[in-house]
Design a protein around this motif. Structure first.
Motif: not given
Length: 241
Positions: A89-108
């Protein structure tokens, strides 16, 4: 009370059966959930991309929920002790409850590393390829993928998706020392897409296929091949939000 956190992780994919949890198989998601359980955190890990068995990540993004009393620095240290050495784990931070790492991604972005020199110590981390690479030909060929297309003919057969339309923003082929590195940035990728693209490019390099053939498969006029390049040279490089 619980809060949602985002974590950026890297991992050695050669030690796992992919990112997504599978029954009776060692996966990155599964190992992180086991580590959380050891800390009495019962949470399902969401992830930005389902990398295949043998595929690596430099900056995969995951999220999960934790009890509010946890200090994030302590949590990161505790988890890294458990999942060491093949996941970090390189970094960890708080995020909004509705955040989804897949669907909120803009670019990869992904990179694929090819080496003309075989080393048993690097066999899991780069693809050995003993034929001379025509860089200029492949630079011309890979540019054909830029734009918005229906990539069904460049996805693993049996992929469960609503549609195959994806946009590739930028491609490049770089010579670094004795290696050749393919780089692709897009809004999202289908299962096996980068590896099928890489295999197609190498077949063009060997004069088994042409750039015209690539365009026909891209336009879904004709299917030439869906063979995949090996997974070991592939890295999930970065995700933008």
């Amino acid at each position: 009370m619980e809060s949602k956190v985002l974590a950026v992780i890297s991992y050695d994919g050669s030690k796992f059966y992919g990112m997504q949890k599978q029954p009776n198989k060692k996966t990155i998601q599964g190992e992180i959930e086991l580590a959380l359980n050891k800390l009495n955190i019962n949470s399902i890990v969401q992830h930005a991309g389902r990398t295949d068995k043998g595929v690596h990540a430099l900056n995969q993004v995951i999220s999960f929920t934790i009890p509010n009393f946890w200090d994030l620095n302590k949590l990161q240290t505790s988890l890294n002790k458990i999942i060491h050495p093949y996941i970090h784990i390189k970094k960890i931070k708080f995020i909004k409850n509705d955040f989804n790492p897949r669907f909120n991604a803009k670019k990869r972005s992904y990179r694929y590393i090819i080496s003309p020199i075989f080393s048993p110590h690097k066999a899991d981390y780069e693809t050995y390829y003993d034929k001379k690479i025509n860089i200029e030909l492949l630079k011309k060929a890979i540019k054909k993928f830029e734009g918005t297309y229906d990539f069904e003919y460049f996805a693993k057969t049996g992929s469960e998706v609503n549609n195959y339309i994806r946009t590739i923003y930028k491609t490049d082929i770089i010579e670094y020392k004795n290696k050749v590195i393919l780089k692709i940035i897009g809004n999202g990728f289908l299962r096996g897409q980068i590896r099928i693209i890489t295999n197609f490019l190498l077949m063009i390099n060997e004069n088994k296929l042409t750039i015209d053939d690539l365009q026909k498969q891209l336009n879904k006029e004709q299917l030439f091949t869906k063979h995949l390049a090996p997974p070991n040279g592939l890295y999930l490089e970065r995700i933008w939000y």
